[in-house]
Scaffold this active site. Structure first.
Site, PDB file in Angstrom:
ATOM      1  N   ASP A 151       2.933   6.194  -7.417  1.00 47.16           N
ATOM      2  CA  ASP A 151       4.202   5.960  -6.587  1.00 47.16           C
ATOM      3  C   ASP A 151       5.215   5.899  -7.422  1.00 47.16           C
ATOM      4  O   ASP A 151       6.343   5.865  -6.969  1.00 47.16           O
ATOM      5  CB  ASP A 151       4.121   4.246  -5.908  1.00 47.16           C
ATOM      6  CG  ASP A 151       2.952   4.203  -5.304  1.00 47.16           C
ATOM      7  OD1 ASP A 151       2.580   5.098  -4.182  1.00 47.16           O
ATOM      8  OD2 ASP A 151       1.962   3.285  -5.611  1.00 47.16           O
ATOM      9  N   HIS A 178      -2.205  -0.461 -11.619  1.00 48.53           N
ATOM     10  CA  HIS A 178      -3.131  -0.094 -10.501  1.00 48.53           C
ATOM     11  C   HIS A 178      -4.112  -0.991 -10.250  1.00 48.53           C
ATOM     12  O   HIS A 178      -4.870  -1.382 -11.229  1.00 48.53           O
ATOM     13  CB  HIS A 178      -3.345   1.200 -10.364  1.00 48.53           C
ATOM     14  CG  HIS A 178      -3.890   1.979  -9.074  1.00 48.53           C
ATOM     15  ND1 HIS A 178      -5.220   1.559  -8.642  1.00 48.53           N
ATOM     16  CD2 HIS A 178      -3.094   2.571  -8.113  1.00 48.53           C
ATOM     17  CE1 HIS A 178      -5.237   2.102  -7.538  1.00 48.53           C
ATOM     18  NE2 HIS A 178      -4.182   2.689  -6.988  1.00 48.53           N
ATOM     19  N   HIS A 198       0.726  -1.281  -0.012  1.00 50.85           N
ATOM     20  CA  HIS A 198      -0.103  -0.046  -0.021  1.00 50.85           C
ATOM     21  C   HIS A 198       0.987   1.252   0.021  1.00 50.85           C
ATOM     22  O   HIS A 198       1.507   1.580  -1.015  1.00 50.85           O
ATOM     23  CB  HIS A 198      -0.862  -0.182   1.233  1.00 50.85           C
ATOM     24  CG  HIS A 198      -1.767   0.840   1.254  1.00 50.85           C
ATOM     25  ND1 HIS A 198      -2.210   1.753   0.343  1.00 50.85           N
ATOM     26  CD2 HIS A 198      -2.982   1.172   2.134  1.00 50.85           C
ATOM     27  CE1 HIS A 198      -3.442   2.429   0.485  1.00 50.85           C
ATOM     28  NE2 HIS A 198      -3.927   2.150   1.643  1.00 50.85           N
TER      29      HIS A 198
HETATM   30  C1  MLT Z   1      -4.178   4.990  -2.760  1.00 51.11           C
HETATM   31  O1  MLT Z   1      -3.820   5.802  -3.076  1.00 51.11           O
HETATM   32  O2  MLT Z   1      -4.704   4.338  -1.844  1.00 51.11           O
HETATM   33  C2  MLT Z   1      -3.533   3.668  -3.696  1.00 51.11           C
HETATM   34  O3  MLT Z   1      -3.246   3.948  -4.817  1.00 51.11           O
HETATM   35  C3  MLT Z   1      -3.917   2.436  -3.383  1.00 51.11           C
HETATM   36  C4  MLT Z   1      -5.347   2.069  -3.740  1.00 51.11           C
HETATM   37  O4  MLT Z   1      -6.347   2.894  -4.084  1.00 51.11           O
HETATM   38  O5  MLT Z   1      -5.835   0.870  -3.945  1.00 51.11           O
END
Ligand code: MLT
Length: 432
Positions: free
Chosen positions: A367, A311, A272
């Site tokens: 990220d 993602h 995460h």
């Molecule tokens: C987030 O911003 O929390 C991450 O990209 C992870 C997600 O959305 O699952």
């Protein structure tokens, strides 16, 4: 379930075990899972359940905070596109927007800034808690403990059924996050904490509390804008792992400080919030642009993982990554080019050009560039997730507040399919 577009559509299900037929109402492209319970073989059966490990196809709530269209790469907070928020609104405006449902007027914003500044004094409990940590402890562990310690000074935070109290505590949590995070940074460096400066922006104040070496330290406007936008981009992302954690813990009527600490725990995982640190490690391990073709071959052969690409919800470019590309440019112009950037740019170029990556939706995500930017700003990789947590706190508390005001919600309680042994006999220990 409240619905925006009334519909008479139904999903017809036939149970081959009994021939029983069921028409489940379709609302907002979902069917009520509880409707399946009517399907039984015997009258005293529990009824049919749906199986969904990791809740990948389960809607657990209705929400009016964040909209994502993963196929088209769209992200909106309260209906405002993330691109416009990043360009035209400060993070303080975004916090207000997430919490209150719309952007603030100038007067509301000034009042909000003063209110947040008024909450930034740190209690003795927090200072003593931090002092108990070795300096090399992981910053996310420290942050989690400090959020719980800050909550210990707020007995009224347990009045989670009181909307006014909820709103006050949500603002306190958001106000205190940068102070707690800066305390963590300075503790790790063996430096005395810096007192918050109410004349600065949320992001500027945070950077000063982290990096100031003397009273005349001034925050560079380029870095302040970059920090502000980075916080905005992380503000909320609907029902991700840490936000779902906030809702699950909050559903038990736990104090928001304890629920937020649980969210920080979820975010600390490398799958995460820790992903940008992993990207940086990957770029360093590739080492040079010349080494990229050999690395990409390993990725194609599934011997290596391309961190920072793909993602769970975006099937095209993560819109946050696009914005970060520009921010990276601005920051590197000031701080000098991060040597890992050339590797990152070449990886991105190959991934966007080749069918292998495009067909697998391996586009850069948030990220991919954030770690490079954080590193150039002077942050250490272990601390990156703390920055994510500061940005995400407004999302967590807004989602928690929405949950607590939602009459359809109850304590979270998923079911299981039990596959273990049954009705065994306990033999005395010496006979086993
Ligand atoms: C987030 O911003 O929390 C991450 O990209 C992870 C997600 O959305 O699952």
């Amino acid at each position: 379930m409240p619905q925006d577009t009334p519909s008479n559509d139904t999903l017809h299900v036939r149970d081959s075990r009994t021939g029983q037929e069921l028409a489940l109402p379709i609302t907002n492209d979902t069917v009520p899972a509880m409707g399946l319970r009517q399907l039984k073989v015997q009258d005293d059966d529990f009824g049919m359940l749906s199986y969904d490990p990791a809740f990948k196809n389960t809607v657990s709530c209705t929400s009016r905070i964040t909209f994502i269209d993963g196929g088209r790469g769209i992200l909106e907070y309260r209906g405002y596109p993330i691109e416009q928020l990043a360009e035209r609104a400060s993070f303080e405006e975004v916090i207000w927007c997430l919490l209150e449902g719309d952007l603030p007027s100038r007067g509301q914003l000034d009042e909000f800034h003063a209110e947040l500044s008024g909450y930034q004094a740190i209690s003795d409990t927090v200072a003593k808690t931090l002092a108990g940590f070795p300096r090399d402890a992981h910053p996310m562990s420290m942050l989690m403990a400090l959020v719980v310690a800050a909550g210990a000074q707020e007995p009224d935070a347990r009045n989670v059924r009181d909307p006014a109290e909820r709103r006050a505590q949500a603002k306190k949590l958001v106000a205190r996050m940068p102070v707690l995070a800066a305390h963590v940074w300075r503790h790790r460096k063996g430096l005395a904490p810096v007192t918050p400066d109410p004349s600065l922006s949320y992001a500027g104040n945070f950077l000063r509390m982290v990096f100031a070496e003397s009273d005349d330290y001034t925050v560079d406007p380029v870095l302040e804008k970059a920090m502000d936008v980075l916080f905005t981009l992380h503000g909320d992302h609907e029902q991700n792992c840490s936000t779902s954690t906030m809702r699950v813990v909050g559903s038990a009527e736990a104090s928001p400080y304890n629920a937020a600490a649980a969210s920080i725990a979820a975010l600390s995982g490398p799958l995460h919030g820790g992903a940008n640190e992993a990207v940086l490690k990957l770029l360093a391990s590739i080492g040079s642009v010349e080494a990229i073709p050999a690395f990409m071959e390993k990725v194609r052969n599934r011997e290596a993982k391309l961190m920072g690409f793909g993602h769970r919800v975006y099937k095209s470019y993560d819109p946050r990554a696009r914005i970060l590309g520009q921010i990276a440019h601005d920051v590197f112009e000031l701080t000098g080019r991060n040597p890992l950037l050339d590797i990152a740019v070449e990886l991105e170029r190959i991934a966007l050009a080749e069918d292998y990556f495009k067909s697998r939706n391996l586009y850069p995500n948030v990220d991919f560039y954030s770690g490079l930017i954080y590193q150039s700003m002077g942050f250490e990789p272990e601390y990156f997730t703390v920055l994510f947590a500061i940005g995400r706190m407004p999302g967590w508390v807004s989602q928690w507040d929405e949950l607590m005001g939602d009459s359809e919600q109850k304590i979270a309680r998923p079911r299981q399919v039990y596959l273990g042994e049954r009705q065994r006999t306990v033999a005395p220990v010496d006979e086993r």
